[in-house]
Design an enzyme around this catalytic site. Structure first.
Site, mmCIF file in Angstrom:
data_model
loop_
_atom_site.group_PDB
_atom_site.id
_atom_site.type_symbol
_atom_site.label_atom_id
_atom_site.label_comp_id
_atom_site.label_asym_id
_atom_site.label_seq_id
_atom_site.Cartn_x
_atom_site.Cartn_y
_atom_site.Cartn_z
ATOM 1 N N HIS A 14 0.845 -1.131 0.062
ATOM 2 C CA HIS A 14 0.215 -0.162 0.018
ATOM 3 C C HIS A 14 0.832 1.360 -0.006
ATOM 4 O O HIS A 14 1.938 1.330 0.589
ATOM 5 C CB HIS A 14 -0.915 0.087 1.175
ATOM 6 C CG HIS A 14 -1.647 -0.975 1.877
ATOM 7 N ND1 HIS A 14 -1.210 -2.023 2.381
ATOM 8 C CD2 HIS A 14 -3.105 -1.198 1.425
ATOM 9 C CE1 HIS A 14 -2.213 -2.902 2.517
ATOM 10 N NE2 HIS A 14 -3.631 -2.250 2.004
ATOM 11 N N ASP A 56 2.229 1.876 3.425
ATOM 12 C CA ASP A 56 3.333 1.049 3.944
ATOM 13 C C ASP A 56 4.529 1.300 3.956
ATOM 14 O O ASP A 56 5.432 1.327 4.760
ATOM 15 C CB ASP A 56 3.110 -0.219 3.132
ATOM 16 C CG ASP A 56 1.866 -0.974 3.288
ATOM 17 O OD1 ASP A 56 1.047 -0.795 4.235
ATOM 18 O OD2 ASP A 56 1.625 -1.840 2.397
ATOM 19 N N GLU A 86 -10.991 -6.597 -4.136
ATOM 20 C CA GLU A 86 -10.888 -7.438 -3.079
ATOM 21 C C GLU A 86 -12.078 -7.569 -2.358
ATOM 22 O O GLU A 86 -12.454 -6.913 -1.378
ATOM 23 C CB GLU A 86 -9.516 -7.179 -2.215
ATOM 24 C CG GLU A 86 -9.400 -8.516 -1.349
ATOM 25 C CD GLU A 86 -8.036 -8.137 -0.621
ATOM 26 O OE1 GLU A 86 -7.004 -7.814 -1.153
ATOM 27 O OE2 GLU A 86 -8.127 -8.216 0.787
ATOM 28 N N GLU A 138 -9.273 -13.326 -1.307
ATOM 29 C CA GLU A 138 -8.489 -13.861 0.044
ATOM 30 C C GLU A 138 -9.190 -14.902 0.623
ATOM 31 O O GLU A 138 -10.508 -14.928 0.938
ATOM 32 C CB GLU A 138 -8.303 -12.406 0.927
ATOM 33 C CG GLU A 138 -7.568 -12.878 2.140
ATOM 34 C CD GLU A 138 -7.360 -11.823 2.933
ATOM 35 O OE1 GLU A 138 -6.963 -10.585 2.552
ATOM 36 O OE2 GLU A 138 -7.447 -11.891 4.217
ATOM 37 N N ASP A 175 -10.638 -11.700 11.272
ATOM 38 C CA ASP A 175 -9.674 -11.779 10.121
ATOM 39 C C ASP A 175 -8.220 -12.049 10.689
ATOM 40 O O ASP A 175 -7.552 -11.218 10.782
ATOM 41 C CB ASP A 175 -9.849 -10.550 9.416
ATOM 42 C CG ASP A 175 -9.273 -10.721 7.925
ATOM 43 O OD1 ASP A 175 -8.967 -11.894 7.544
ATOM 44 O OD2 ASP A 175 -9.010 -9.424 7.432
ATOM 45 N N ASP A 184 -5.726 -13.520 9.619
ATOM 46 C CA ASP A 184 -4.650 -13.598 8.446
ATOM 47 C C ASP A 184 -3.465 -14.429 8.903
ATOM 48 O O ASP A 184 -2.320 -13.828 8.838
ATOM 49 C CB ASP A 184 -4.415 -12.326 8.430
ATOM 50 C CG ASP A 184 -5.224 -11.489 7.476
ATOM 51 O OD1 ASP A 184 -5.987 -11.928 6.839
ATOM 52 O OD2 ASP A 184 -5.063 -10.049 7.569
HETATM 53 C C1 XLS Z 1 -7.561 -6.481 4.671
HETATM 54 C C2 XLS Z 1 -7.316 -6.806 3.408
HETATM 55 C C3 XLS Z 1 -6.266 -5.731 2.924
HETATM 56 C C4 XLS Z 1 -5.899 -5.793 1.221
HETATM 57 C C5 XLS Z 1 -5.466 -4.636 0.610
HETATM 58 O O1 XLS Z 1 -8.318 -7.162 5.296
HETATM 59 O O2 XLS Z 1 -6.807 -8.050 3.311
HETATM 60 O O3 XLS Z 1 -5.069 -5.998 3.326
HETATM 61 O O4 XLS Z 1 -5.611 -7.021 0.877
HETATM 62 O O5 XLS Z 1 -5.621 -3.435 1.120
HETATM 63 CA CA CA Z 2 -5.867 -9.061 1.437
HETATM 64 CA CA CA Z 3 -7.346 -10.331 5.882
#
Ligand code: XLS
Ligand code: CA
Ligand code: CA
Length: 446
Positions: free
Chosen positions: A103, A106, A234, A270, A309, A311
């Protein structure tokens, strides 16, 4: 390449094979290994994400950072940003993955106002271009962060205030151009706050129109500057908002069709967002592949026992093999790839944990690819599905779909006894065994 942040790893990570006991060697991932005639690396096109791995210190809503990240401790903002880039590219080169994603926020400090932010980003993008040149690591996708700054509390393009829409437009315009300059192969829009917290203050009709206008403007700018990469949306159903408009791939697809934007965007799917939407990752990929929406993948996993989330890094061959089966049958994921949008657990404080996480993720993806290729080669699933729908290739099925039979024609056929359906087994358990057989046999041979 300047200061070594990962001096404990002196050599690039190598393939050691399935019997290797060295935790810093790959067990399955061999970029050049041919799978169905194509190198693994071309099937998977893996990348590392900048935000979780280099711009996050382990903080969560209950506590401050825990992770050992010296590049985040630099106090001067631009020097800190340069340290982050140095750490990231050192890591990418040692891991040996071909891509990364970031991003705008980032890498670039916000500074005092938009003009300074843009100048910061330009300077750091020039540095990134130098690192790309020296390491050969390429940009899979870029994106603008339209959710962290307080101005976006009520959304970016869906904000009740058009000035916030304008700010978001400025950010995306510039980041799309930066992505193009860095040779990025895709550009992602994740609408983190494009939704609502409560309907009591929300005009749903307006917000969806604003979003459609925004997406049209981004597509127009892409054409204007001649960006040849893919535009991706996304999907995610919620978090941070209670409800997000880009709920899942099917709702994104419907939204694009409704607003004349079909064909301009594909999905960045995702795995964890599929879980949050109450779908399997397999479902999201299969829907996208069947509807021209397959763009790229954010590889991670959620936790089935909680609803947020998390991740986490992917570690289940079973969960990845079937999405990869769909991807192989669709001809591959390029120009998308598999971006590890995954973060360490907060107690995985060592810098080397970043290597262990990505090594495990790559090995799991590689093994899942081998299983998926085995399923394709054996052909049982495809043959079964084809046989199941064979009637639709026969005269009755074709006539129905061609529109040459009416409800009355069909009633006549049923009443005369010409049509008399016979139930067939769906065979789910037999097919589940087919998948397990591939998992077990490929696991033995790999
Ligand atoms: C957040 C998203 C983010 C996107 C990019 O949940 O996964 O990280 O991938 O903005
Ligand atoms: Ca993502
Ligand atoms: Ca995520």
């Amino acid at each position: 390449m300047g200061e070594a942040f990962f001096s404990a790893v002196t050599e690039p990570i190598r393939y050691g094979g399935p019997d290797s006991t060295n935790p810093l060697e790959f067990k399955v991932w061999q970029p050049d290994r041919l799978v169905l005639g194509k190198p693994m690396v071309e099937w998977l096109r893996p990348g590392v994400c900048f935000w979780h791995s280099f711009a996050w210190d382990g903080r969560d809503m209950f506590g401050i950072g825990t992770l050992d990240r010296p590049w985040l401790a630099v106090t001067d903002e631009m020097a800190g940003a340069r340290a982050r880039l140095a750490a990231a590219f050192e890591f990418f080169a040692k891991l040996g993955t071909p891509y990364y994603c970031f991003h705008d926020r980032d890498v670039a400090p916000e500074g005092e106002g938009y003009a300074q932010f843009r100048a910061n980003l330009d300077a750091l993008a020039d540095e990134a271009a130098g690192y790309q040149e020296r390491t050969g690591v390429r940009l899979l996708w870029g994106t603008a962060n339209l959710f962290t700054h307080p101005r976006y509390q009520g959304g970016a393009s869906t904000n009740p205030d058009p000035e916030v829409f304008a700010y978001a437009a400025a950010q995306v315009k510039h980041m799309l151009e930066v992505t193009q300059r860095l040779g990025g192969q895709n550009y992602v829009l994740w609408g983190g706050r494009e939704g609502y917290d409560t309907l009591l203050n929300t005009d749903l009709r307006r917000e969806r129109e604003q979003l459609a206008r925004f997406l049209a403007m981004v597509a127009e700018h892409k054409a204007k500057i001649g960006f040849t990469g893919q535009l991706l949306i996304e999907p995610k159903p919620m978090e941070p908002t209670k409800h997000q408009y880009d709920y899942d791939t099917q709702s994104v697809h419907g939204f694009l069709a409704r607003h004349g934007l079909e064909g301009q965007y594909r999905a960045n799917i995702e795995a964890n967002h599929a879980t949050l939407a109450g779908h399997s990752f397999h479902h999201e990929v299969a829907y996208a592949a069947a509807n021209g929406m397959l763009g790229s993948i954010d590889a991670n996993r959620g936790d089935p026992q909680n609803g947020w989330d998390t991740d986490q890094f992917p570690n289940s061959v079973e969960d990845l093999a079937l999405p990869l089966y769909e991807i192989i049958r669709a001809g591959g994921i390029a120009p998308g790839g598999f971006n590890f949008d995954a973060k360490l657990r907060r107690q995985s404080v060592d810098r080397s944990d970043l290597f262990h996480a990505h090594i495990g993720g790559l090995d799991t993806l590689a093994m899942a690819l081998l299983v998926a290729a085995d399923l394709v080669e054996r052909g049982d699933l495809a043959a079964n599905t084809q046989a199941r729908y064979a009637g639709w290739d026969g005269e009755l099925g074709r006539s129905i779909l061609a529109g040459s039979l009416s409800l009355a024609d069909l009633e006549a056929k049923v009443a005369s006894g010409e049509v008399s359906p016979v139930r067939q087994s769906g065979g789910q358990e037999r097919l589940e065994n087919v998948v397990n057989r591939s998992i077990w046999s490929v696991g033995r041979k790999a």
